[in-house]
Design a protein around this motif. Structure first.
Motif, PDB file in Angstrom:
ATOM      1  N   ARG A  79       0.835  -1.191   0.000  1.00  0.00           N
ATOM      2  CA  ARG A  79       0.000   0.000   0.000  1.00  0.00           C
ATOM      3  C   ARG A  79       0.878   1.253   0.000  1.00  0.00           C
ATOM      4  N   ASN A  80       0.462   2.243  -0.782  1.00  0.00           N
ATOM      5  CA  ASN A  80       1.091   3.570  -0.782  1.00  0.00           C
ATOM      6  C   ASN A  80       2.593   3.524  -1.080  1.00  0.00           C
ATOM      7  N   VAL A  81       2.945   2.859  -2.175  1.00  0.00           N
ATOM      8  CA  VAL A  81       4.346   2.782  -2.595  1.00  0.00           C
ATOM      9  C   VAL A  81       4.618   3.901  -3.600  1.00  0.00           C
ATOM     10  N   PRO A  82       5.535   4.841  -3.296  1.00  0.00           N
ATOM     11  CA  PRO A  82       5.876   5.887  -4.260  1.00  0.00           C
ATOM     12  C   PRO A  82       6.456   5.269  -5.534  1.00  0.00           C
ATOM     13  N   ALA A  83       6.137   5.852  -6.683  1.00  0.00           N
ATOM     14  CA  ALA A  83       6.589   5.314  -7.966  1.00  0.00           C
ATOM     15  C   ALA A  83       8.102   5.189  -8.025  1.00  0.00           C
ATOM     16  N   ASP A  84       8.816   6.128  -7.394  1.00  0.00           N
ATOM     17  CA  ASP A  84      10.275   6.068  -7.465  1.00  0.00           C
ATOM     18  C   ASP A  84      10.877   4.989  -6.565  1.00  0.00           C
ATOM     19  N   GLU A  85      10.022   4.239  -5.837  1.00  0.00           N
ATOM     20  CA  GLU A  85      10.507   3.131  -5.024  1.00  0.00           C
ATOM     21  C   GLU A  85      10.074   1.771  -5.577  1.00  0.00           C
ATOM     22  N   LEU A  86       9.397   1.765  -6.742  1.00  0.00           N
ATOM     23  CA  LEU A  86       8.903   0.501  -7.296  1.00  0.00           C
ATOM     24  C   LEU A  86      10.017  -0.507  -7.543  1.00  0.00           C
ATOM     25  N   ALA A  87      11.209  -0.043  -7.907  1.00  0.00           N
ATOM     26  CA  ALA A  87      12.325  -0.952  -8.203  1.00  0.00           C
ATOM     27  C   ALA A  87      12.657  -1.836  -7.009  1.00  0.00           C
ATOM     28  N   VAL A 144       8.443   0.409 -17.154  1.00  0.00           N
ATOM     29  CA  VAL A 144       7.742   1.127 -16.081  1.00  0.00           C
ATOM     30  C   VAL A 144       8.721   1.966 -15.265  1.00  0.00           C
ATOM     31  N   LEU A 145       9.858   1.393 -14.882  1.00  0.00           N
ATOM     32  CA  LEU A 145      10.811   2.124 -14.045  1.00  0.00           C
ATOM     33  C   LEU A 145      11.418   3.317 -14.776  1.00  0.00           C
ATOM     34  N   GLU A 146      11.580   3.213 -16.093  1.00  0.00           N
ATOM     35  CA  GLU A 146      12.158   4.306 -16.863  1.00  0.00           C
ATOM     36  C   GLU A 146      11.143   5.382 -17.240  1.00  0.00           C
ATOM     37  N   ALA A 177       7.491   8.537 -13.708  1.00  0.00           N
ATOM     38  CA  ALA A 177       8.408   9.388 -12.949  1.00  0.00           C
ATOM     39  C   ALA A 177       7.936   9.682 -11.533  1.00  0.00           C
ATOM     40  N   LYS A 178       6.648   9.842 -11.329  1.00  0.00           N
ATOM     41  CA  LYS A 178       6.176  10.168  -9.988  1.00  0.00           C
ATOM     42  C   LYS A 178       4.769   9.651  -9.813  1.00  0.00           C
ATOM     43  N   GLY A 179       4.254   9.774  -8.598  1.00  0.00           N
ATOM     44  CA  GLY A 179       2.935   9.255  -8.283  1.00  0.00           C
ATOM     45  C   GLY A 179       3.045   8.117  -7.284  1.00  0.00           C
TER      46      GLY A 179
END
Length: 196
Positions: free
Chosen positions: A25-33, A48-50, A53-55
């Motif tokens: 839950r509530n994972v920032p996009a820049d931490e998906l990796a 997706v990782l490239e 950018a945000k969200g």
């Protein structure tokens, strides 16, 4: 960010069979990796990782069954995969270096061979993108194809200028000048191309 992981593990020695359930839950996009394992849909992961950018990934749930012969995860075999995700506030770079779509929210679901995104909409400058359908298929064969179907409304000049971006050059190839047009536009764009 919060989440849970549950797994059933058989065969502590030799072959391993795993049944994994993950909720986040509530994972920032820049931490998906950090949370998306590299061997799992590797090319879509890279895209997706490239390109996001945000969200936030507001809620993600995954169920996977895999085996690791002799405990070797490098040689792991994915037998089944299903999952869903809800996301909000994303900036999505769909065809770099074109400008990103901002404020994208919606849902996604996936399995072993495809990921389907259903954004509620977003903005691209003065253009408004309505409810959209994006699908990445061919994950098993690693020959991924991305399909995009998006309704767009806004100033005609802005729509033509976007289509004439250096990456596409669709309008100038027809001998037209986007600056010569005015008024409002409502269009439906469909793209179908290799993911990478």
């Amino acid at each position: 960010m919060s989440g849970t992981v549950q797994s059933a593990l058989d065969g502590f020695r030799g072959d391993l069979d795993l049944d994994i359930q993950v909720s986040a839950r509530n994972v920032p996009a820049d931490e998906l990796a950090r949370y998306w394992p590299k061997p799992l849909a590797e090319n879509p992961r890279k895209w997706v990782l490239e390109n996001i950018a945000k969200g936030t990934a507001d809620a993600a749930d995954l169920h996977a069954k895999l085996s690791a012969p002799d405990g070797d995860f490098e040689q792991g075999i994915l037998h089944a995969l299903t999952g869903t995700m809800a996301y909000s506030g994303l900036d999505v770079h769909y065809l770099s270096p074109m400008p990103p779509v901002s404020g994208v929210s919606g849902t996604a679901d996936f399995d072993k061979d495809r990921i389907t995104f259903r954004p509620d909409g977003g903005r691209l400058g003065k253009l408004e993108l309505r409810e959209t359908f994006v699908e990445i298929t061919g994950l098993v064969l690693e020959k991924e194809i991305m399909k995009i179907d998006v309704p767009v409304v806004g100033p005609l000049h802005d729509a033509l200028k976007l289509l004439d971006h250096e990456r596409l050059k669709l309008v100038s190839k027809l001998g037209l000048d986007p600056a010569a047009f005015s008024g409002a536009a409502a269009a439906r764009l469909r793209f179908d191309f290799p993911l990478l």
